[in-house]
Structures are given as C-alpha cells and as structure tokens.
Design an enzyme around this catalytic site. Structure first.
Site, short mmCIF file in Angstrom:
data_model
loop_
_atom_site.label_atom_id
_atom_site.label_comp_id
_atom_site.label_asym_id
_atom_site.label_seq_id
_atom_site.Cartn_x
_atom_site.Cartn_y
_atom_site.Cartn_z
N HIS A 299 0.85 -1.20 0.00
CA HIS A 299 0.00 0.00 0.00
C HIS A 299 0.89 1.25 0.00
O HIS A 299 1.97 1.25 0.61
CB HIS A 299 -0.91 -0.01 1.23
N GLU B 148 -3.82 2.42 -7.44
CA GLU B 148 -4.21 3.59 -6.65
C GLU B 148 -3.23 4.74 -6.91
O GLU B 148 -2.13 4.74 -6.36
CB GLU B 148 -4.14 3.28 -5.15
#
Ligand code: PGA
Length: 255
Positions: A96, A166
């Site tokens: 992430h 993302e």
C-alpha cells in the site's frame, strides 16, 4: 454473466476500539450477505483480526493490511503469513502507498507477495504513481512496480493475485478527487499490457484489476462503466455505516 466485483475494505488504523470494530464488521457482514454480484473483503487492523467472526467461505472474507515475509523469528512488531491465516485472513494487502511512503521497496513488496502466495493467501498488490510528471515517466514507474512486485510468481499461483491501482494523489479525498474514469480505463489497459509482458502471454491474464483512491457512492458507477474496473480498494467510505451500505449497493447495481 458479468464478473463479480471485488470490494476490498481497508480500515487502515480505524476504528479506535474493538467494540467499534465488532459493530462495524457486523454491519458490513449484514450488507455483504445481501449482495449477489459482488464479493467483499474486510481488512481490519491486526489486533482485531482474530476477533472477527471469519470462517472459510463465510462472507465477507477477512484480509490483513500487510504481512512480513519471514516465517517466524526475531522480528519485533511483524505478523507472518501463517499467523494471519491461522486467525482467518484469506487476503492480504501488500505494498500500500502508505507503507511504501515509509520506505517499502518493490523488492520487499515482492518478497511479501511470494510469501503470501506460498502460504495460500490472495495477494492484493497495490501499485500507483505519486504524481504525473514528465513524458509518461509515471507509466514506467507503475510498470516497474508490477514487474518487480510479481517477479518469481508461479503460473499455479496466478489465480490468487489481485492488482489494486491507486494513484497516490487521489487517495483520501472526496468523490471528485478520484481519477477520471476514462483515465482509469487507460491505466487498466496499460496494466493488462504489462501483465502480458510479465507472464509472456498474448492475452491479458484473468487477474482482477481494482481501482482505489477517493472511492465513494457517487463515483463507483462511472468507474465500473467507463473505467471497466473489476472492483475497488476502499478506505474512508468503508468506515461509515450509511455510506458503506450505499457504496456496496451502488457497486452491486452497476457491476
Ligand atoms: P480512500 O483510501 O478510499 O480513503 O481514498 C484508499 C486507500 O488508501 O486504499
């Protein structure tokens, strides 16, 4: 029939107490069980994982937000694949941007992907540029994240890989801060092209490509229709009960 949408809810470092986590999980499970065209994965913080009622095949599925690649030993503060799977986590988010911002490299991300796959987990590998600068330099950046992140994965493990695109600048905002759906579609095609290169295939492999970054009820429909994504990695919208229900219902009806 259209492919099922996958909604991965990343709770990050929320909520503050176990009591609230249990209540949020219960609510999420209630909504998730009404869905036919979407699968939901909840990724709570590690201290709450073992307390969430997760059995194999139960809905929603349970996931972790990170994992360490070593199997056991003197690694203070980390959790291993077997520790996570032993409390019911089937999925794990890897790489992430909030972890990459704290120094995680593609090499480390790759070790985590390999460990998770070896241990039977579904690996949700996050990729995405910090900003869009220069003449497509960001494309090369994302391409390297994919190639280096997936290096050494086996053909037999590919059905347990999920990619979450993302763009970092789009994370944590409101619906209008998300990347334009047409650009999301362009990135999906680029990611598929890169996967064909990685796996030396003439056709895009069947790996779900999720979008993440300011996903809210107001933009999921467009992101599915125009962005053609296979699902979402969802942050803040998964923490508010009313918003979450609206969001999952939207995904279900657009998917
Ligand atoms: P957000 O977070 O939905 O709050 O933008 C997404 C993420 O960081 O995974």
């Amino acid at each position: 029939m259209r492919k099922k949408q996958l909604a991965v809810l990343n709770w990050k470092m929320n909520p503050p107490t176990l009591k609230e986590a249990e209540a949020l999980f219960k609510h999420t499970a209630m909504v998730a069980r009404t869905l036919r065209g979407s699968d939901v994965v909840v990724c709570p913080p590690v201290p709450f994982l073992a307390k969430m009622p997760a059995r194999k095949g139960a809905r929603p599925a349970l996931g972790a937000q990170d994992v360490f690649f070593e199997e056991k030993g003197a690694y203070t503060g980390y959790a291993s694949v077997s520790q996570l799977t032993s409390v019911g986590a089937q999925y794990v988010i890897i790489g992430h941007s909030e972890r990459r911002a704290r120094g995680e490299s593609n090499e480390e991300t790759n070790k985590k992907v390999l460990a998770a796959l070896k241990g039977g987990m579904q690996a949700v590998l996050c990729i995405g540029e910090q900003k869009r600068d220069g003449e497509g330099a960001y494309l090369d950046f994302v391409r390297r994240q994919i190639i280096e992140g997936l290096e050494g994965t086996l053909v037999s493990q590919r059905n347990r890989i999920v990619l979450a695109y993302e763009p970092v600048f789009a994370i944590g905002g409101r619906a209008e801060d998300a990347l334009d759906p047409d650009e999301v579609h362009g990135m999906k095609l680029f990611i598929q092209k890169t996967l064909m290169e990685v796996f030396q295939k003439k056709q895009a492999p069947d790996i779900p490509i999720l979008y993440g970054g300011s996903v809210e009820p107001a933009n999921v429909g467009m992101l599915i229709e125009r962005g053609r994504v296979d699902g979402f990695l969802i942050g803040h919208a998964g923490l508010d009960r009313a918003v979450l229900k609206q969001l999952l219902d939207e995904i279900e009806s657009a998917g």
